[in-house]
Design a protein around this motif. Structure first.
Motif, PDB file in Angstrom:
ATOM      1  N   PRO A 126      -6.071   8.875   3.500  1.00  0.00           N
ATOM      2  CA  PRO A 126      -4.683   9.144   3.885  1.00  0.00           C
ATOM      3  C   PRO A 126      -4.342   8.574   5.257  1.00  0.00           C
ATOM      4  CG  PRO A 126      -5.673  11.093   2.918  1.00  0.00           C
ATOM      5  CD  PRO A 126      -6.783  10.078   3.095  1.00  0.00           C
ATOM      6  N   MET A 161       5.819  10.538  -4.424  1.00  0.00           N
ATOM      7  CA  MET A 161       4.930   9.424  -4.720  1.00  0.00           C
ATOM      8  C   MET A 161       5.565   8.473  -5.728  1.00  0.00           C
ATOM      9  SD  MET A 161       2.486   7.975  -3.650  1.00  0.00           S
ATOM     10  CE  MET A 161       0.816   7.536  -3.579  1.00  0.00           C
ATOM     11  N   THR A 210       5.765  16.580  -4.130  1.00  0.00           N
ATOM     12  CA  THR A 210       4.839  15.480  -3.843  1.00  0.00           C
ATOM     13  C   THR A 210       4.797  14.453  -4.970  1.00  0.00           C
ATOM     14  OG1 THR A 210       2.989  16.801  -4.671  1.00  0.00           O
ATOM     15  CG2 THR A 210       3.355  16.805  -2.298  1.00  0.00           C
ATOM     16  N   LYS A 211       4.905  14.910  -6.203  1.00  0.00           N
ATOM     17  CA  LYS A 211       4.880  13.974  -7.331  1.00  0.00           C
ATOM     18  C   LYS A 211       6.110  13.068  -7.296  1.00  0.00           C
ATOM     19  CE  LYS A 211       4.353  13.618 -12.281  1.00  0.00           C
ATOM     20  NZ  LYS A 211       4.206  14.264 -13.554  1.00  0.00           N
ATOM     21  N   ASP A 230       1.524   4.958   0.513  1.00  0.00           N
ATOM     22  CA  ASP A 230       0.912   6.026   1.300  1.00  0.00           C
ATOM     23  C   ASP A 230       1.948   7.096   1.572  1.00  0.00           C
ATOM     24  OD1 ASP A 230      -0.851   7.474   2.948  1.00  0.00           O
ATOM     25  OD2 ASP A 230      -0.224   6.348   4.723  1.00  0.00           O
ATOM     26  N   ASP A 231       1.659   8.323   1.153  1.00  0.00           N
ATOM     27  CA  ASP A 231       2.599   9.428   1.346  1.00  0.00           C
ATOM     28  C   ASP A 231       2.174  10.370   2.465  1.00  0.00           C
ATOM     29  OD1 ASP A 231       0.439  10.664   0.172  1.00  0.00           O
ATOM     30  OD2 ASP A 231       1.578  11.587  -1.454  1.00  0.00           O
ATOM     31  N   SER A 232       1.209   9.975   3.284  1.00  0.00           N
ATOM     32  CA  SER A 232       0.674  10.895   4.293  1.00  0.00           C
ATOM     33  C   SER A 232       1.698  11.264   5.363  1.00  0.00           C
ATOM     34  CB  SER A 232      -0.583  10.325   4.948  1.00  0.00           C
ATOM     35  OG  SER A 232      -0.295   9.117   5.608  1.00  0.00           O
ATOM     36  N   VAL A 242       0.858  -1.188   0.000  1.00  0.00           N
ATOM     37  CA  VAL A 242       0.000   0.000   0.000  1.00  0.00           C
ATOM     38  C   VAL A 242       0.894   1.237   0.000  1.00  0.00           C
ATOM     39  CG1 VAL A 242      -1.813   1.271   1.191  1.00  0.00           C
ATOM     40  CG2 VAL A 242      -1.801  -1.239   1.269  1.00  0.00           C
ATOM     41  N   THR A 302      -6.938  -0.198   4.421  1.00  0.00           N
ATOM     42  CA  THR A 302      -6.750  -0.623   3.042  1.00  0.00           C
ATOM     43  C   THR A 302      -6.406  -2.104   2.974  1.00  0.00           C
ATOM     44  OG1 THR A 302      -5.973   1.602   2.527  1.00  0.00           O
ATOM     45  CG2 THR A 302      -5.502  -0.109   0.901  1.00  0.00           C
ATOM     46  N   GLU A 326      -2.108   2.059  -5.102  1.00  0.00           N
ATOM     47  CA  GLU A 326      -1.472   3.375  -5.231  1.00  0.00           C
ATOM     48  C   GLU A 326      -1.990   4.409  -4.243  1.00  0.00           C
ATOM     49  OE1 GLU A 326      -0.765   4.854  -9.126  1.00  0.00           O
ATOM     50  OE2 GLU A 326      -0.332   2.863  -9.915  1.00  0.00           O
ATOM     51  N   LYS A 327      -3.162   4.211  -3.695  1.00  0.00           N
ATOM     52  CA  LYS A 327      -3.715   5.131  -2.698  1.00  0.00           C
ATOM     53  C   LYS A 327      -4.458   4.323  -1.646  1.00  0.00           C
ATOM     54  CE  LYS A 327      -2.832   9.273  -4.378  1.00  0.00           C
ATOM     55  NZ  LYS A 327      -1.968  10.184  -3.701  1.00  0.00           N
ATOM     56  N   PRO A 328      -4.209   4.595  -0.370  1.00  0.00           N
ATOM     57  CA  PRO A 328      -4.998   3.919   0.668  1.00  0.00           C
ATOM     58  C   PRO A 328      -6.442   4.413   0.611  1.00  0.00           C
ATOM     59  CG  PRO A 328      -3.562   5.575   1.645  1.00  0.00           C
ATOM     60  CD  PRO A 328      -3.230   5.526   0.180  1.00  0.00           C
TER      61      PRO A 328
END
Length: 151
Positions: A93, A57, A53-54, A40-42, A38, A99, A88-90
């Motif tokens: 966040p 990720m 951020t890009k 997760d960038d939170s 999973v 997830t 790619e995304k939980p």
């Protein structure tokens, strides 16, 4: 008995230990293993410095692909039927545990296997516990594999 084992991987030592145990269980029962990462960038939002951020990720996704490829290689070498999945995304966040549980439900897993880092005190309070979240949110059997306690 177990026919579908969802294995959460994150590239850590405890994740490698969980992979070893999932392999043992799968070989004993003839189960298929789905290795799940999973992204997760939170956690990055707690940093005080600027970051792209890009790019962050992309780095997380590349790390996830590598962790899944390594898990797939070990499962293949052990003769265990397997698939991999990169989420790619939980579901929200910071909700890695939710997830993992959602993916276990969607795949109808018989067992969830994941490592736990053994954090204590303030580190555990600040970082939370994915494994504790999974146990609290699912009615499926969960096998937690603990690594050495982190300082």
């Amino acid at each position: 008995m177990y026919q579908r084992i969802l294995l959460a991987v994150d590239g850590s030592q405890s994740s490698d230990l969980a992979l070893s145990q999932a392999t043992i269980v799968a070989k004993a029962t003839g189960a298929e293993v789905k290795a799940l990462f999973v992204a997760d960038d939170s956690d990055a939002f707690f940093e005080v410095t600027y970051f792209d951020t890009k790019a962050l990720m992309e780095g997380i996704l590349a790390f996830g692909r590598k962790a899944l490829a390594e898990a797939a290689g070990k499962l293949e070498a052990a003769g265990v039927r397997h698939t991999t999945q990169l989420v790619e995304k939980p579901v929200a966040p910071g909700q890695i545990s939710s997830t993992i549980v959602a993916q276990a439900d969607a795949w109808d897993a018989d067992l969830i296997v994941l490592g736990t880092h053994g954090r204590r005190g303030v580190r555990r309070l600040l970082m939370g516990s994915v494994s504790e979240g999974v146990v609290g949110k699912t009615n499926r059997p969960v096998l937690l594999i603990r690594s050495e306690v982190e300082g």
